[in-house]
Design an enzyme around this catalytic site. Sequence first.
Site, mmCIF file in Angstrom:
data_model
loop_
_atom_site.group_PDB
_atom_site.id
_atom_site.type_symbol
_atom_site.label_atom_id
_atom_site.label_comp_id
_atom_site.label_asym_id
_atom_site.label_seq_id
_atom_site.Cartn_x
_atom_site.Cartn_y
_atom_site.Cartn_z
ATOM 1 N N GLY A 23 1.936 5.644 2.892
ATOM 2 C CA GLY A 23 3.034 4.846 2.342
ATOM 3 C C GLY A 23 4.009 5.660 1.520
ATOM 4 O O GLY A 23 5.231 5.484 1.631
ATOM 5 N N TYR B 143 -14.778 -2.237 8.989
ATOM 6 C CA TYR B 143 -13.379 -1.828 8.793
ATOM 7 C C TYR B 143 -12.580 -2.073 10.068
ATOM 8 O O TYR B 143 -11.503 -2.661 10.049
ATOM 9 C CB TYR B 143 -13.333 -0.339 8.396
ATOM 10 C CG TYR B 143 -11.964 0.296 8.504
ATOM 11 C CD1 TYR B 143 -10.969 -0.002 7.579
ATOM 12 C CD2 TYR B 143 -11.666 1.192 9.540
ATOM 13 C CE1 TYR B 143 -9.706 0.586 7.686
ATOM 14 C CE2 TYR B 143 -10.414 1.778 9.654
ATOM 15 C CZ TYR B 143 -9.437 1.471 8.727
ATOM 16 O OH TYR B 143 -8.188 2.038 8.835
ATOM 17 N N ARG C 159 -12.372 13.774 17.683
ATOM 18 C CA ARG C 159 -11.323 13.001 17.018
ATOM 19 C C ARG C 159 -9.965 13.589 17.368
ATOM 20 O O ARG C 159 -9.858 14.749 17.753
ATOM 21 C CB ARG C 159 -11.489 13.047 15.484
ATOM 22 C CG ARG C 159 -12.707 12.316 14.960
ATOM 23 C CD ARG C 159 -12.599 10.819 15.120
ATOM 24 N NE ARG C 159 -13.754 10.110 14.572
ATOM 25 C CZ ARG C 159 -14.859 9.821 15.258
ATOM 26 N NH1 ARG C 159 -14.964 10.171 16.522
ATOM 27 N NH2 ARG C 159 -15.854 9.177 14.684
ATOM 28 N N GLY D 168 0.837 -1.216 0.000
ATOM 29 C CA GLY D 168 0.000 0.000 0.000
ATOM 30 C C GLY D 168 0.860 1.251 0.000
ATOM 31 O O GLY D 168 0.414 2.332 0.390
ATOM 32 N N GLY D 169 2.090 1.102 -0.470
ATOM 33 C CA GLY D 169 3.083 2.170 -0.353
ATOM 34 C C GLY D 169 2.909 3.311 -1.331
ATOM 35 O O GLY D 169 3.608 4.324 -1.221
#
Length: 365
Positions: free
Chosen positions: A15, A185, A253, A9-10
């Site tokens: 990433g 998720y 958050r 996932g870079g």
Amino acid sequence: MSGSVLVTGGAGFIGSALAHRLVTAGYDVAVMDVLHPQVHTGHQAIDLPSSARLFTGDVTHAPDCDAVLRLFRPSQIVHLAAETGTAQSLSHATRHGSVNVVGTTQLLDALSRATHVPDQLVLASSRAVYGEGAWQSGAQIFYPRPRSHAQLQAGAWDPVGPTGDAAVPLPSCAGRTEPRPTNIYAATKLAQEHLLAAWAAAHDTSLSVLRLQNVYGPGQSLTNSYTGIVTLFARLAREQRPLEVYEDGQIVRDFVYIDDVVEALFATIDRPAVEPRLLDIGSGVPTTIHELAHNIATLCEAPEPTVVAKFRDGDVRAAKCDIEAAKAELEWRPTWALEKGLLALLDWIGEQHELPSGATDHGPR
Ligand SMILES: NC(=O)c1ccc[n+]([C@@H]2O[C@H](COP(=O)([O-])OP(=O)(O)OC[C@H]3O[C@@H](n4cnc5c(N)ncnc54)[C@H](O)[C@@H]3O)[C@@H](O)[C@H]2O)c1
């Protein structure tokens, strides 16, 4: 060379920033990424260092994993490849399960077939694994049940204590807060943690799991409407569009700037774990979504945000964390205050080419 690192996932937000940091420090870096069309729309160039090798491949596809490991035997793997849309995961559970869970097992099986055990595995997990987290009412600490659809529809936003009294959220801390995912998720991220822990223990290798809070900053996909509330708000406010804030605006958050996250990952890689690590990475500063929206609107001279009583099933009310363990273990500390980070993000968005609008998912991730 300091070592070789494969970043799955870079090519994504975190990433690619990590790849630059690693290359600058002398690491040999390879990236395995499927270039998911929801993330990479073609409007935003993939920003990888020229010396990093990019293997276009799918972690759920065994031959792709085998091919990468034939060409590159990394001393460490940073596993970032994932489906990341929290709200989307409720209706695309199989997609999330496939990439996040089976993608992880495929990677591990490929390592077994290649008889290759890296010195360390690093996982970017998520604060989402805590779900609603621990709350306190009077002297009592409790874990609220996920907020039901009926509860949210009635506008009863805050969980209440077991005796019906008002309660306050506590900062999550990997050492003491139980993970209790409230969406698909989150459940897949927790599964990733368990899968890697089992494999690392059986192969006597190091494992570092970083539970990231909400990451924002330059490089985040500007077109993926399913992730990144900060980027979404910044884009809308720059266009002078009004920001809609969900629930009563008091959702909390922890927004952590990309460079701070990259430094935490870099410290993890540069000083591999002796004992398995499970650390919370955030700014350590809780912010309400209303505060966030107000700050962004003010910086952009956009209309004042409106609080709408909309909600998303599966969203948690409050996410904040205790970063003391990460500071001590990684000799790291966040250095980006929210306003400085927002200015850097807004500058970066301004530098990008004109983008199509059409973002629809306004909820916080
Ligand atoms: N950004 C955040 O706020 C945040 C918070 C907590 C955890 N995380 C975790 O950090 C990691 C990276 O997140 P990000 O924000 O950079 O997301 P991103 O969407 O920008 O990057 C993810 C990358 O994974 C790739 N990918 C998706 N499916 C793949 C597959 N099957 N095979 C190979 N590559 C695949 C995508 O093409 C993309 O480049 C994820 O594991 C995510 O769960 C991110």
